[in-house]
Motif scaffolding. Structure first.
Motif, PDB file in Angstrom:
ATOM      1  N   TYR A 166       0.852  -1.184   0.000  1.00 58.05           N
ATOM      2  CA  TYR A 166       0.000   0.000   0.000  1.00 58.05           C
ATOM      3  C   TYR A 166       0.886   1.232   0.000  1.00 58.05           C
ATOM      4  O   TYR A 166       2.106   1.150   0.229  1.00 58.05           O
ATOM      5  N   ILE A 167       0.275   2.364  -0.267  1.00 56.71           N
ATOM      6  CA  ILE A 167       0.963   3.654  -0.278  1.00 56.71           C
ATOM      7  C   ILE A 167       0.409   4.478   0.884  1.00 56.71           C
ATOM      8  O   ILE A 167      -0.811   4.599   1.035  1.00 56.71           O
ATOM      9  N   ASP A 168       1.284   5.031   1.712  1.00 58.20           N
ATOM     10  CA  ASP A 168       0.814   5.807   2.863  1.00 58.20           C
ATOM     11  C   ASP A 168       0.179   7.127   2.452  1.00 58.20           C
ATOM     12  O   ASP A 168      -0.793   7.564   3.072  1.00 58.20           O
ATOM     13  N   LEU A 169       0.754   7.768   1.433  1.00 57.05           N
ATOM     14  CA  LEU A 169       0.242   9.064   0.985  1.00 57.05           C
ATOM     15  C   LEU A 169       0.459   9.201  -0.509  1.00 57.05           C
ATOM     16  O   LEU A 169       1.576   9.002  -0.988  1.00 57.05           O
ATOM     17  N   MET A 170      -0.608   9.519  -1.233  1.00 57.43           N
ATOM     18  CA  MET A 170      -0.475   9.793  -2.663  1.00 57.43           C
ATOM     19  C   MET A 170      -0.987  11.193  -2.932  1.00 57.43           C
ATOM     20  O   MET A 170      -2.073  11.575  -2.487  1.00 57.43           O
ATOM     21  N   LEU A 171      -0.175  11.961  -3.653  1.00 57.11           N
ATOM     22  CA  LEU A 171      -0.501  13.345  -3.977  1.00 57.11           C
ATOM     23  C   LEU A 171      -0.768  13.508  -5.465  1.00 57.11           C
ATOM     24  O   LEU A 171      -0.179  12.803  -6.287  1.00 57.11           O
ATOM     25  N   LEU A 172      -1.631  14.459  -5.813  1.00 59.35           N
ATOM     26  CA  LEU A 172      -1.665  14.970  -7.179  1.00 59.35           C
ATOM     27  C   LEU A 172      -0.466  15.907  -7.304  1.00 59.35           C
ATOM     28  O   LEU A 172      -0.349  16.868  -6.547  1.00 59.35           O
ATOM     29  N   HIS A 173       0.445  15.621  -8.237  1.00 60.96           N
ATOM     30  CA  HIS A 173       1.771  16.240  -8.259  1.00 60.96           C
ATOM     31  C   HIS A 173       1.730  17.728  -8.613  1.00 60.96           C
ATOM     32  O   HIS A 173       2.555  18.519  -8.149  1.00 60.96           O
ATOM     33  N   ASN A 181      -8.331   0.692   0.179  1.00 60.60           N
ATOM     34  CA  ASN A 181      -7.268   0.474   1.177  1.00 60.60           C
ATOM     35  C   ASN A 181      -5.894   0.246   0.562  1.00 60.60           C
ATOM     36  O   ASN A 181      -5.005  -0.285   1.216  1.00 60.60           O
ATOM     37  N   VAL A 182      -5.694   0.695  -0.689  1.00 64.61           N
ATOM     38  CA  VAL A 182      -4.362   0.605  -1.292  1.00 64.61           C
ATOM     39  C   VAL A 182      -3.598   1.912  -1.114  1.00 64.61           C
ATOM     40  O   VAL A 182      -2.382   1.964  -1.271  1.00 64.61           O
ATOM     41  N   VAL A 183      -4.324   2.971  -0.788  1.00 64.04           N
ATOM     42  CA  VAL A 183      -3.741   4.269  -0.442  1.00 64.04           C
ATOM     43  C   VAL A 183      -4.367   4.686   0.884  1.00 64.04           C
ATOM     44  O   VAL A 183      -5.585   4.624   1.040  1.00 64.04           O
ATOM     45  N   LYS A 184      -3.541   5.079   1.845  1.00 64.39           N
ATOM     46  CA  LYS A 184      -4.042   5.391   3.187  1.00 64.39           C
ATOM     47  C   LYS A 184      -4.469   6.848   3.338  1.00 64.39           C
ATOM     48  O   LYS A 184      -5.372   7.159   4.106  1.00 64.39           O
ATOM     49  N   ALA A 185      -3.790   7.756   2.644  1.00 62.88           N
ATOM     50  CA  ALA A 185      -4.121   9.172   2.718  1.00 62.88           C
ATOM     51  C   ALA A 185      -3.843   9.802   1.358  1.00 62.88           C
ATOM     52  O   ALA A 185      -2.998   9.325   0.595  1.00 62.88           O
ATOM     53  N   ILE A 186      -4.561  10.883   1.052  1.00 62.40           N
ATOM     54  CA  ILE A 186      -4.394  11.563  -0.231  1.00 62.40           C
ATOM     55  C   ILE A 186      -4.220  13.059   0.008  1.00 62.40           C
ATOM     56  O   ILE A 186      -4.687  13.609   0.998  1.00 62.40           O
ATOM     57  N   GLY A 187      -3.493  13.681  -0.911  1.00 65.15           N
ATOM     58  CA  GLY A 187      -3.214  15.096  -0.762  1.00 65.15           C
ATOM     59  C   GLY A 187      -2.844  15.731  -2.089  1.00 65.15           C
ATOM     60  O   GLY A 187      -3.046  15.151  -3.163  1.00 65.15           O
ATOM     61  N   LEU A 188      -2.265  16.920  -2.000  1.00 65.14           N
ATOM     62  CA  LEU A 188      -2.021  17.755  -3.172  1.00 65.14           C
ATOM     63  C   LEU A 188      -0.603  18.308  -3.136  1.00 65.14           C
ATOM     64  O   LEU A 188       0.014  18.409  -2.070  1.00 65.14           O
ATOM     65  N   SER A 189      -0.106  18.688  -4.296  1.00 64.62           N
ATOM     66  CA  SER A 189       1.198  19.320  -4.402  1.00 64.62           C
ATOM     67  C   SER A 189       1.117  20.440  -5.431  1.00 64.62           C
ATOM     68  O   SER A 189       0.563  20.247  -6.521  1.00 64.62           O
ATOM     69  N   ASN A 190       1.624  21.611  -5.068  1.00 66.39           N
ATOM     70  CA  ASN A 190       1.686  22.765  -5.972  1.00 66.39           C
ATOM     71  C   ASN A 190       0.319  23.331  -6.332  1.00 66.39           C
ATOM     72  O   ASN A 190       0.198  24.090  -7.291  1.00 66.39           O
ATOM     73  N   PHE A 191      -0.706  23.023  -5.566  1.00 63.83           N
ATOM     74  CA  PHE A 191      -2.040  23.582  -5.789  1.00 63.83           C
ATOM     75  C   PHE A 191      -2.174  24.922  -5.066  1.00 63.83           C
ATOM     76  O   PHE A 191      -1.560  25.147  -4.019  1.00 63.83           O
TER      77      PHE A 191
END
Length: 323
Positions: free
Chosen positions: A107-114, A158-168
């Motif tokens: 799984y990935i702990d945090l995935m961001l839109l780059h 449940n393959v990504v635990k948290a999601i977020g953003l980058s450069n927004f």
């Protein structure tokens, strides 16, 4: 046992170490050693991205340390980012799956839109699609809410635990906040003493977003897409600022340690990049001192709202964030 960094609690209850290892622009075959060294030292937060083309090496290094018994998967916080050519609702889950396969960590702990700008999708490996003149093919408008809803499904699975953003931008984040089911947990942005981002920090505090600084030491003369070596050579060098070197002498620390402690005490999470064992260790050794209020004020005075990273190749989009 290695000393660990303090953590910050995300709004979903998961903990993120406030100091991690950045892996942008690391040379092939360097990342594996850098990540293994970092984990040995005490890093438990590793930052990568599909664009960096090193997720596979990061995953191999992490698995090596898990298999050695030094850490468990649950001890580690792995962040990666979905790149802009996957920014089409029918491609988001493909991008998530590619990162899952590359990292191979379950799984990935945090995935961001780059970044907030979509690009034309050609194939998985064409991360900078260009026309015959070399112009990057960006979309005029990006439906951030549609992309976000696809990321929410990855959390549901449940393959990504948290999601977020980058450069927004705050306006772009507000749009997502108005329509989301799962709130963004993190905003990653360029942050250092030349770019203190005080209004952005205030915005993140009001909206329960953890703010993560990339390029926390500044980033002169580092290759960037479509930036010439001549342009990079003209950039200011934060590590050589007189007040920074003076404080390093005063506290018997390095310039890098002064700048990292400054950001941490200002409320940032930091992800300095290095592939050198001595510097990886040095960047982690910032927990035994604290800057005085006067010293912080002097470092605040270095702010010039200067971006090393402007993603100029995305300027044709209405969603370009650095207008």
């Amino acid at each position: 046992m290695a000393k660990l960094a303090p953590v910050v609690c995300l709004h979903n209850g998961r903990s993120m170490p406030i100091l991690g290892l950045g892996t942008y622009n690391a040379k092939p075959n360097e990342v594996r050693t850098a990540v293994e060294t970092a984990i040995d030292i005490g890093y438990r937060h590793i930052d990568t991205a599909y664009l960096y083309q090193n997720e596979t090496e990061v995953g191999e290094a992490v698995r090596n340390k898990i298999q050695s018994g030094l850490v468990s998967r649950e001890d580690l916080f792995i962040c990666t980012k979905l790149w802009s050519h996957f920014y089409h609702p029918d491609k988001v889950r493909r991008g998530v799956q590619k990162s899952l396969e590359n990292l191979n960590l379950g799984y990935i702990d945090l995935m961001l839109l780059h970044a907030p700008v979509a690009m034309k999708y050609v194939d998985d490996n064409t991360t900078m699609p260009q026309d015959a003149t070399g112009k990057v093919l960006v979309e005029k408008h990006t439906d951030h809410v549609a992309l976000w809803k696809e990321l929410e499904k990855a959390v549901d699975d449940n393959v990504v635990k948290a999601i977020g953003l980058s450069n927004f931008t705050p306006a772009q984040i507000d749009n997502i906040l108005q329509h989301c089911r799962i709130r963004p947990a993190v905003l990653q942005a360029e942050g250092h003493a030349y770019l203190t981002q005080k209004p952005l920090m205030d915005y993140c505090r009001r909206n329960s977003l953890v703010l993560v600084a990339y390029a926390p030491l500044g980033s002169p003369r580092v290759p960037r897409p479509f930036r010439s070596d001549e342009e990079s050579a003209k950039e200011p060098v934060l590590l050589q600022e007189a007040i920074v070197t003076k404080l390093a002498d005063t506290y018997k620390k390095t310039a890098a340690q002064i700048l990292l402690r400054y950001l941490v005490d200002s409320g940032w999470v930091v992800i300095p990049k290095s592939s050198t064992a001595a510097r990886i260790r040095e960047n982690f050794d910032i927990w035994d001192f604290q800057l005085s209020a006067d010293d912080v004020k002097q470092l605040d005075g270095l702010n010039r709202d200067f971006h090393y990273y402007k993603f100029e190749f995305m300027e044709a989009s209405d969603d370009y964030p650095f207008k």
